[in-house]
Design a protein around this motif. Structure first.
Motif, PDB file in Angstrom:
ATOM      1  N   PRO A  11      46.981 -80.200  38.752  1.00  0.00           N
ATOM      2  CA  PRO A  11      48.109 -80.424  37.836  1.00  0.00           C
ATOM      3  C   PRO A  11      48.686 -79.125  37.285  1.00  0.00           C
ATOM      4  CG  PRO A  11      46.025 -81.032  36.797  1.00  0.00           C
ATOM      5  CD  PRO A  11      45.739 -80.820  38.247  1.00  0.00           C
ATOM      6  N   MET A  12      47.854 -78.100  37.129  1.00  0.00           N
ATOM      7  CA  MET A  12      48.338 -76.812  36.616  1.00  0.00           C
ATOM      8  C   MET A  12      49.329 -76.177  37.598  1.00  0.00           C
ATOM      9  SD  MET A  12      46.071 -73.496  35.520  1.00  0.00           S
ATOM     10  CE  MET A  12      46.798 -72.146  34.586  1.00  0.00           C
ATOM     11  N   GLY A  15      52.590 -78.456  38.072  1.00  0.00           N
ATOM     12  CA  GLY A  15      53.503 -78.376  36.936  1.00  0.00           C
ATOM     13  C   GLY A  15      54.198 -77.030  36.845  1.00  0.00           C
ATOM     14  N   ALA A  16      53.437 -75.947  37.031  1.00  0.00           N
ATOM     15  CA  ALA A  16      54.007 -74.599  36.948  1.00  0.00           C
ATOM     16  C   ALA A  16      55.029 -74.364  38.048  1.00  0.00           C
ATOM     17  CB  ALA A  16      52.892 -73.560  37.029  1.00  0.00           C
ATOM     18  N   GLN A  17      54.729 -74.831  39.262  1.00  0.00           N
ATOM     19  CA  GLN A  17      55.647 -74.620  40.384  1.00  0.00           C
ATOM     20  C   GLN A  17      56.940 -75.402  40.176  1.00  0.00           C
ATOM     21  OE1 GLN A  17      53.908 -73.953  44.157  1.00  0.00           O
ATOM     22  NE2 GLN A  17      55.422 -75.147  45.276  1.00  0.00           N
ATOM     23  N   ASN A  90      57.214 -78.663  46.606  1.00  0.00           N
ATOM     24  CA  ASN A  90      57.027 -79.399  45.353  1.00  0.00           C
ATOM     25  C   ASN A  90      56.719 -80.872  45.606  1.00  0.00           C
ATOM     26  OD1 ASN A  90      57.491 -77.118  43.840  1.00  0.00           O
ATOM     27  ND2 ASN A  90      59.644 -77.559  43.468  1.00  0.00           N
ATOM     28  N   CYS A 117      49.006 -82.158  33.794  1.00  0.00           N
ATOM     29  CA  CYS A 117      50.136 -81.542  34.493  1.00  0.00           C
ATOM     30  C   CYS A 117      51.142 -81.011  33.482  1.00  0.00           C
ATOM     31  CB  CYS A 117      50.801 -82.565  35.417  1.00  0.00           C
ATOM     32  SG  CYS A 117      52.188 -81.896  36.371  1.00  0.00           S
ATOM     33  N   GLY A 121      50.555 -77.170  33.214  1.00  0.00           N
ATOM     34  CA  GLY A 121      51.731 -76.706  33.949  1.00  0.00           C
ATOM     35  C   GLY A 121      52.671 -75.904  33.072  1.00  0.00           C
ATOM     36  N   THR A 122      52.938 -76.416  31.862  1.00  0.00           N
ATOM     37  CA  THR A 122      53.810 -75.684  30.948  1.00  0.00           C
ATOM     38  C   THR A 122      53.155 -74.387  30.476  1.00  0.00           C
ATOM     39  OG1 THR A 122      52.983 -77.062  29.115  1.00  0.00           O
ATOM     40  CG2 THR A 122      55.080 -77.697  30.125  1.00  0.00           C
ATOM     41  N   ALA A 125      53.378 -71.905  33.437  1.00  0.00           N
ATOM     42  CA  ALA A 125      54.768 -71.498  33.629  1.00  0.00           C
ATOM     43  C   ALA A 125      55.222 -70.562  32.510  1.00  0.00           C
ATOM     44  CB  ALA A 125      55.675 -72.730  33.682  1.00  0.00           C
TER      45      ALA A 125
END
Length: 226
Positions: A11-12, A15-17, A90, A117, A121-122, A125
């Motif tokens: 999820p990391m 979300g970042a991608q 993605n 995520c 993810g945030t 990012a």
């Protein structure tokens, strides 16, 4: 613990991608910022390679993201590159995350993956965009706020999870829950420190928060998936 850490990298990285793709496709960024973001794409490749130790098919995401990276400039550039390739990467990343959600042992674990995520993810990012020295000031406010909301919802998942436990089982897991919760609160405070003090966001601040957050979410993953 290592397996839990690699599992939450899904999820990391996804979300970042997704957020970086959004910035590259829709963000009002200058050529210098675009090139610096391109330069950080290998970080995502490393994350996906770690995930590939558990899911070999993730190598497709690595291949597509790597191809996109090979086609863009890492200096000042206005060229967007083959964004359709990144979109496809993605989609595959989303399918990987969806697979983990659908194969979760219970609905609480599935919700935890979705919230991870948003949270991880945030966080990732925000760290990458800060390292890239982007001038998208709104992201320095929006991303931590989104992370705080995700952290609150992630914490609420503990209530239905523990309500079905026997008292003896709850005693065995109580220490892990308290440790993970403490780390989560600490990570969120460090992450949003620039909002509390009205200072500029710092990459070291975000890096520390990211490490603490990864440890916390890995612990929760170990708890929910055990």
């Amino acid at each position: 613990m290592l397996n839990a850490l690699i599992s939450v990298l899904v999820p990391m990285a996804a979300g970042a991608q997704l957020i970086l793709t959004l910035v590259l496709a829709k963000g009002e960024i200058c050529p210098g910022q675009r090139g610096r973001i391109h330069r950080l794409l290998p970080v995502l490749l490393v994350l996906w390679l770690l995930v590939a130790t558990q899911h070999l098919y993730v190598l497709l995401v690595v291949a597509l993201t790597g191809y996109f990276y090979s086609q863009v400039k890492t200096g000042k550039t206005r060229q967007e590159g083959p964004l359709k390739i990144l979109y496809l990467a993605n989609v595959l990343a989303g399918i990987t995350l969806l697979h983990d959600v659908l194969t979760a042992p219970n609905w609480i674990a599935a919700v935890m993956m979705v919230l991870s995520c948003l949270l991880l993810g945030t966080m990732a990012a925000h760290l990458l965009l800060t390292v890239a020295r982007t001038r998208l000031q709104a992201f320095h406010r929006l991303l931590p706020v989104a992370g705080i909301l995700a952290a609150m919802l992630l914490t609420l998942c503990i209530v239905p999870f523990t309500s079905g436990m026997a008292s003896s089982q709850l005693q065995d897991t109580l220490q892990l829950i308290l440790v993970c919760f403490s780390l989560l609160v600490t990570a969120v405070i460090i992450w949003s420190w620039h909002l509390l003090t009205t200072k500029s966001v710092d990459r070291i601040q975000l890096a520390i928060s990211c490490l603490v957050l990864l440890t916390s979410v890995s612990g929760f993953h170990q708890l929910y998936f055990s």
